[in-house]
Design an enzyme around this catalytic site. Structure first.
Site, mmCIF file in Angstrom:
data_model
loop_
_atom_site.group_PDB
_atom_site.id
_atom_site.type_symbol
_atom_site.label_atom_id
_atom_site.label_comp_id
_atom_site.label_asym_id
_atom_site.label_seq_id
_atom_site.Cartn_x
_atom_site.Cartn_y
_atom_site.Cartn_z
ATOM 1 N N HIS A 17 0.858 -1.200 0.000
ATOM 2 C CA HIS A 17 0.000 0.000 0.000
ATOM 3 C C HIS A 17 0.885 1.238 0.000
ATOM 4 C CE1 HIS A 17 -3.810 2.161 1.485
ATOM 5 N NE2 HIS A 17 -2.901 3.095 1.258
ATOM 6 N N HIS A 19 1.441 5.444 -1.740
ATOM 7 C CA HIS A 19 1.050 6.578 -2.587
ATOM 8 C C HIS A 19 2.302 7.139 -3.241
ATOM 9 C CE1 HIS A 19 -3.033 6.830 -0.882
ATOM 10 N NE2 HIS A 19 -2.432 6.305 0.174
ATOM 11 N N LEU A 20 2.373 7.023 -4.573
ATOM 12 C CA LEU A 20 3.555 7.521 -5.290
ATOM 13 C C LEU A 20 3.297 8.871 -5.945
ATOM 14 C CD1 LEU A 20 4.823 4.208 -6.983
ATOM 15 C CD2 LEU A 20 5.699 5.311 -4.918
ATOM 16 N N ARG A 21 2.013 9.274 -6.029
ATOM 17 C CA ARG A 21 1.642 10.548 -6.682
ATOM 18 C C ARG A 21 2.095 10.565 -8.146
ATOM 19 N NH1 ARG A 21 -1.410 10.863 -2.201
ATOM 20 N NH2 ARG A 21 -0.424 11.898 -0.457
ATOM 21 N N ASN A 45 -5.366 7.359 -6.036
ATOM 22 C CA ASN A 45 -6.072 8.616 -5.713
ATOM 23 C C ASN A 45 -5.319 9.835 -6.233
ATOM 24 O OD1 ASN A 45 -4.064 8.173 -3.728
ATOM 25 N ND2 ASN A 45 -5.178 9.327 -2.174
ATOM 26 N N LYS A 103 -9.515 -0.229 -5.485
ATOM 27 C CA LYS A 103 -9.475 0.476 -4.198
ATOM 28 C C LYS A 103 -10.808 1.154 -3.920
ATOM 29 C CE LYS A 103 -7.972 2.356 -0.473
ATOM 30 N NZ LYS A 103 -6.772 3.065 -0.064
ATOM 31 N N HIS A 140 -10.427 1.332 2.241
ATOM 32 C CA HIS A 140 -10.175 2.353 3.263
ATOM 33 C C HIS A 140 -11.353 2.244 4.228
ATOM 34 C CE1 HIS A 140 -8.549 6.283 4.754
ATOM 35 N NE2 HIS A 140 -9.720 6.208 5.369
ATOM 36 N N HIS A 178 -4.369 -0.418 6.132
ATOM 37 C CA HIS A 178 -3.848 0.407 7.242
ATOM 38 C C HIS A 178 -4.727 0.354 8.497
ATOM 39 C CE1 HIS A 178 -6.677 3.106 5.320
ATOM 40 N NE2 HIS A 178 -5.849 3.448 4.363
ATOM 41 N N LEU A 223 -4.750 9.460 7.990
ATOM 42 C CA LEU A 223 -6.059 8.809 8.122
ATOM 43 C C LEU A 223 -5.936 7.348 7.702
ATOM 44 C CD1 LEU A 223 -8.406 11.602 6.765
ATOM 45 C CD2 LEU A 223 -8.334 10.707 9.101
ATOM 46 N N ASP A 251 1.513 2.733 3.511
ATOM 47 C CA ASP A 251 0.671 3.914 3.316
ATOM 48 C C ASP A 251 1.513 5.184 3.309
ATOM 49 O OD1 ASP A 251 -1.636 5.275 2.734
ATOM 50 O OD2 ASP A 251 -2.340 5.393 4.797
ATOM 51 N N HIS A 255 3.128 14.671 1.193
ATOM 52 C CA HIS A 255 2.470 15.959 0.926
ATOM 53 C C HIS A 255 3.524 17.041 1.080
ATOM 54 C CE1 HIS A 255 -1.778 14.680 0.911
ATOM 55 N NE2 HIS A 255 -1.425 13.816 1.844
ATOM 56 N N ALA A 267 -3.888 14.923 5.323
ATOM 57 C CA ALA A 267 -3.562 13.674 6.029
ATOM 58 C C ALA A 267 -2.526 12.913 5.225
ATOM 59 C CB ALA A 267 -4.813 12.835 6.189
HETATM 60 O O1 DOR Z 1 -3.220 9.665 5.588
HETATM 61 C C1 DOR Z 1 -3.617 9.343 4.472
HETATM 62 N N1 DOR Z 1 -3.095 9.862 3.343
HETATM 63 N N2 DOR Z 1 -4.619 8.467 4.389
HETATM 64 C C2 DOR Z 1 -5.190 8.184 3.219
HETATM 65 O O2 DOR Z 1 -6.088 7.397 3.209
HETATM 66 C C3 DOR Z 1 -4.764 8.865 1.981
HETATM 67 C C4 DOR Z 1 -3.408 9.334 2.074
HETATM 68 C C5 DOR Z 1 -3.037 10.313 0.981
HETATM 69 O O3 DOR Z 1 -3.351 10.067 -0.180
HETATM 70 O O4 DOR Z 1 -2.417 11.326 1.297
HETATM 71 ZN ZN ZN Z 2 -3.340 5.082 1.567
#
Ligand code: DOR
Ligand code: ZN
Length: 348
Positions: A17, A19-21, A45, A103, A140, A178, A223, A251, A255, A267
């Site tokens: 799990h 997030h690579l953006r 996402n 997802k 989620h 998570h 989150l 996870d 950011h 988050a």
């Molecule tokens: O803390 C989080 N950040 N929880 C998530 O479910 C999404 C993630 C994000 O994409 O930044």
């Molecule tokens: Zn996530």
């Protein structure tokens, strides 16, 4: 005196799990994940979200293009489920080897979830098709009802959404992502083999006090939010139990500093820089280093019906300081444990 261990060798782990953006952030964070892990389940996402086979394929190409030249890393793509998702699009993505999983974000549960699912009824045709294919649903697990206390949203989700869904469609394979609560640990542990859970490094390390220690700590906000100490202890027991139902998913969610240190901060905790080192530290503290490989490198592939990785990594006992920031363009990201000294260091 217990014997001092100076090196930990592990079959190469995967991150189930992450997030690579995209764009500049992708280029900045991907080398860290690719150094630590052989494969990763990549969250969809983005803005706009990855909802079609074409978008999944194009995103995979951008990830592969952003890899350092010598990296051996396989991104496993996911499809973002919306109320309007066509079951045939998902099935085609799976059959063509683009989508490993789907997802489910409840609408407005977290970052870029505005297009998420508003009710399970609306996505039942997709879920039924996935159950037929054996394609995993990654969840989620938080309700979005503003009446529900933010610290209870995971436990309430299990009662109101997950358990009814599993009774309705028992063949559907599900990963509760998570997990943060004792309720989730118990629910997953007591269910059959088609339900598993990922556990992050940060939820094994911090409880909710950490978010407010001496002032508000935006870089520890994610989150689902960290819970009470008894939940952190339950997560540690689950991760180190040796049960096949729990496996590694960081996870890691970068950011920009400006989006974290603001009146309404995003988050997400960015752990990709030192995730495997932190898991090793935790398993060492729990006197469970002999179970780290199962959690990090074996249980995930088994659930996803993929072979474990062939190569190995080595972590050495070596103090090193996590960088304060990593930069991209004019922006910076603050990593988890920035400026702190870690005990284990991944070699190579
Ligand atoms: O803390 C989080 N950040 N929880 C998530 O479910 C999404 C993630 C994000 O994409 O930044
Ligand atoms: Zn996530």
């Amino acid at each position: 005196m217990p014997e001092q261990i100076d090196a930990i060798a592990l079959r190469r782990p995967d991150d189930w799990h992450v997030h690579l953006r995209d764009g500049g952030v992708l280029a900045a964070v991907l080398p860290h994940t690719a150094r630590q892990f052989a494969r990763a389940i990549v969250m969809p996402n983005l803005v706009p979200p990855v909802t079609t086979v074409a978008a999944g394929r194009a995103y995979r190409e951008r990830i592969l293009a952003a890899l350092p030249p010598d990296a051996a890393f396989v991104p496993l793509m996911t499809c973002y489920l919306t109320d309007a998702t066509d079951p045939e699009e998902v099935a085609r993505g799976h059959q063509e080897g683009v989508f490993t999983a789907v997802k489910l974000y409840p609408a407005h549960a977290t970052t870029n979830s505005a297009h998420g699912v508003t009710s399970i009824d609306r996505v039942m045709p997709v879920l039924e098709r996935m159950a037929g294919l054996g394609m995993p649903l990654l969840v989620h697990g938080e309700v979005t009802d503003p009446e529900v206390d933010v610290f209870d949203r995971e436990a309430v989700f299990i009662d109101r959404v997950l358990d009814p869904l599993r009774r309705r469609l028992p063949e559907l394979r599900i990963v509760l992502e998570h997990i943060t609560t004792e309720e989730a640990v118990n629910y997953v542990a007591s269910s059959g083999p088609d339900l598993a859970a990922t556990i992050t490094a940060h939820h094994l390390l911090i409880n909710r006090n950490a978010i407010f220690a001496g002032g508000i700590r935006p870089h520890l906000y994610c989150l689902p939010v960290a819970k009470r100490e008894k939940h952190r202890r339950a997560l540690r027991r689950a991760a180190t139990s040796g049960s096949e139902k729990f496996f590694l998913g960081t996870d890691s969610a970068p950011h920009a500093v400006a989006a974290k240190e603001t009146a309404c901060g995003c988050a997400g905790i960015f752990t990709a820089l030192c995730a495997i080192e932190i898991y090793a530290e935790i398993f060492k503290e729990e006197v469970a280093l002999d179970r780290l490989e199962a959690f990090a490198s074996l249980n995930g592939p088994k659930f996803y019906k993929l072979p474990p990785n062939e190569g190995h990594i080595t972590l050495r006992r070596e103090a090193w300081v996590v960088p304060e920031r990593i930069g991209y363009g004019d922006n910076t990201i603050v990593p988890f444990r920035a400026g702190e000294t870690l005990r284990w260091r991944l070699q190579g």
